[in-house]
Structure formats: C-alpha cells, structure tokens
Design a protein around this motif. Structure first.
Motif, PDB file in Angstrom:
ATOM      1  N   ILE A  60       0.831  -1.202   0.000  1.00  0.00           N
ATOM      2  CA  ILE A  60       0.000   0.000   0.000  1.00  0.00           C
ATOM      3  C   ILE A  60       0.864   1.250   0.000  1.00  0.00           C
ATOM      4  N   PHE A  61       1.902   1.252   0.836  1.00  0.00           N
ATOM      5  CA  PHE A  61       2.794   2.414   0.873  1.00  0.00           C
ATOM      6  C   PHE A  61       3.488   2.614  -0.471  1.00  0.00           C
ATOM      7  N   VAL A  62       4.043   1.536  -1.020  1.00  0.00           N
ATOM      8  CA  VAL A  62       4.798   1.637  -2.274  1.00  0.00           C
ATOM      9  C   VAL A  62       3.892   2.065  -3.420  1.00  0.00           C
ATOM     10  N   TYR A  63       2.684   1.508  -3.471  1.00  0.00           N
ATOM     11  CA  TYR A  63       1.782   1.880  -4.558  1.00  0.00           C
ATOM     12  C   TYR A  63       1.425   3.365  -4.487  1.00  0.00           C
ATOM     13  N   ASP A  64       1.040   3.827  -3.319  1.00  0.00           N
ATOM     14  CA  ASP A  64       0.701   5.244  -3.148  1.00  0.00           C
ATOM     15  C   ASP A  64       1.896   6.137  -3.491  1.00  0.00           C
ATOM     16  N   TYR A  65       3.068   5.718  -3.052  1.00  0.00           N
ATOM     17  CA  TYR A  65       4.287   6.484  -3.321  1.00  0.00           C
ATOM     18  C   TYR A  65       4.552   6.569  -4.821  1.00  0.00           C
ATOM     19  N   CYS A  66       4.429   5.438  -5.506  1.00  0.00           N
ATOM     20  CA  CYS A  66       4.698   5.401  -6.947  1.00  0.00           C
ATOM     21  C   CYS A  66       3.724   6.279  -7.722  1.00  0.00           C
TER      22      CYS A  66
END
Length: 201
Positions: A60-66
């Motif tokens: 979730i963090f990585v997707y939002d960040y990307c």
C-alpha cells in the motif's frame, strides 16, 4: 505505516522503496516475498515489518508512493493540452525515462498493479488507482491521431505503440539499461510509427 521511516537517511529509504517496487513488479502482490526484499536491499525482515507492519502495508505504501511520484513528474513534463497523440506519447515516455533514473521498476510496477487480482489489496489502494487512471485518461482522451480518419485504425496504432513501449521498458530494465538509452529506443519507435502513419495518410 510507521512515520519514522521518513527519519531514515534518504539513500536507505530509496533502497527499500526500490527493493519493494522491483519485487512487486516482478511477482505481483500474491507471489511477492519479503525474503526477496531482504535479499535485494540487505535490510532485515524485522525492520521491514517495524516500518510497514506487513507485506500488505509495504504494498500500500509503495503503490501510493509510486502514483504520487509519477503524477508529479508527469505534471512537470506533459502538456495536458497536447492534441497530437505522438507528441503526447513522447512526453509520457520521457517522463517514464526520467522516473526510471531513480526508480527503474516503477513504471513496470504500475503496469503490473493495474492487473492485480487480489481484490482486498485493490480495494485498499482504490483512491490512488482512481487518481492515476483518471490523470492518464485525461491526457490520452485529449490527444488524437488526426491524420487517420478511421477510428479502428487509430486504436490499433495506439495499442501497437502501447505494447511496444511497455515491452521496451520491461526488456531494457531487465538488462539494466540506463534511462537515457531506454528513452532513445522508445523515441525511435514512436518516430518510426508516426512517419509510417504520415506516409499512409
């Protein structure tokens, strides 16, 4: 996630983000392993879970960040009023190449995520997904291949370019090619297709 992650040195943050992006890009959510992230980055599994709680939390963090990173870069390069499809695709490709300098697998991860089948993780990233899809749709719906009157042919050209660009990014990223080399190859294909379209018009 634990906000103390942002207290880490920027280099370590980026190593962890890049490691997670690469593992998810190659395997999807279900088959991604935190053990592979540990191997890729050299950060213990305990530390991953300390900052993100779980594999789901990492995703979730990585997707939002990307999504945020890509949309920011798109806003600095892409003309949201560009009407020529080939020029628009060139600008988007240039953005993806620029993003690839810092996060080589980011574009591949976003493409993989668009096909994600784990409904729970899709639901938990829904807002970011909608934001990304809407922005891309806004860009693409404004531009057209005006010299080709037949819509079916225009759609075929667009799909061909989309597959070509995605394929180049995947293949050349796996070969660890530099962002500039990747963009140069994509640019050559876009120009080739554009010139062929002009000849046929």
């Amino acid at each position: 996630m634990n906000e103390k992650f942002f207290d880490l040195a920027r280099e370590k943050q980026d190593r962890m983000i890049n490691g997670a992006i690469e593992v998810f890009a190659k395997n999807g959510y279900k088959h991604a392993s935190t053990d592979d992230m540990v191997k890729a980055v050299g950060v213990s599994k305990g530390l991953w879970f300390h900052y993100f709680g779980s594999k789901e939390g990492i995703y979730i963090f990585v997707y939002d960040y990307c999504v945020k990173y890509m949309l920011l870069e798109l806003s600095t390069i892409v003309n949201d009023r560009e009407k020529d499809y080939f020029e628009l695709i060139m600008q988007i490709a240039k953005t993806k190449a620029k993003v690839g300098r810092s996060y080589p697998y980011l574009t591949i991860f976003l493409e993989k995520a668009a096909q994600e089948s784990q409904q729970e993780i899709v639901a938990k990233t829904a807002q970011s997904r909608q934001n990304y899809e809407k922005r891309m749709s806004d860009y693409l719906n404004f531009a057209e291949i005006e010299i080709v009157p037949d819509k079916a042919k225009r759609d075929c050209i667009k799909k061909m370019l989309d597959y070509t660009i995605s394929g180049i990014i995947r293949e050349r990223t796996a070969e660890a090619a530099g962002a500039e080399a990747i963009f140069k190859e994509i640019k050559a294909y876009i120009e080739l297709v554009r010139d062929m379209t002009l000849d046929l018009a």
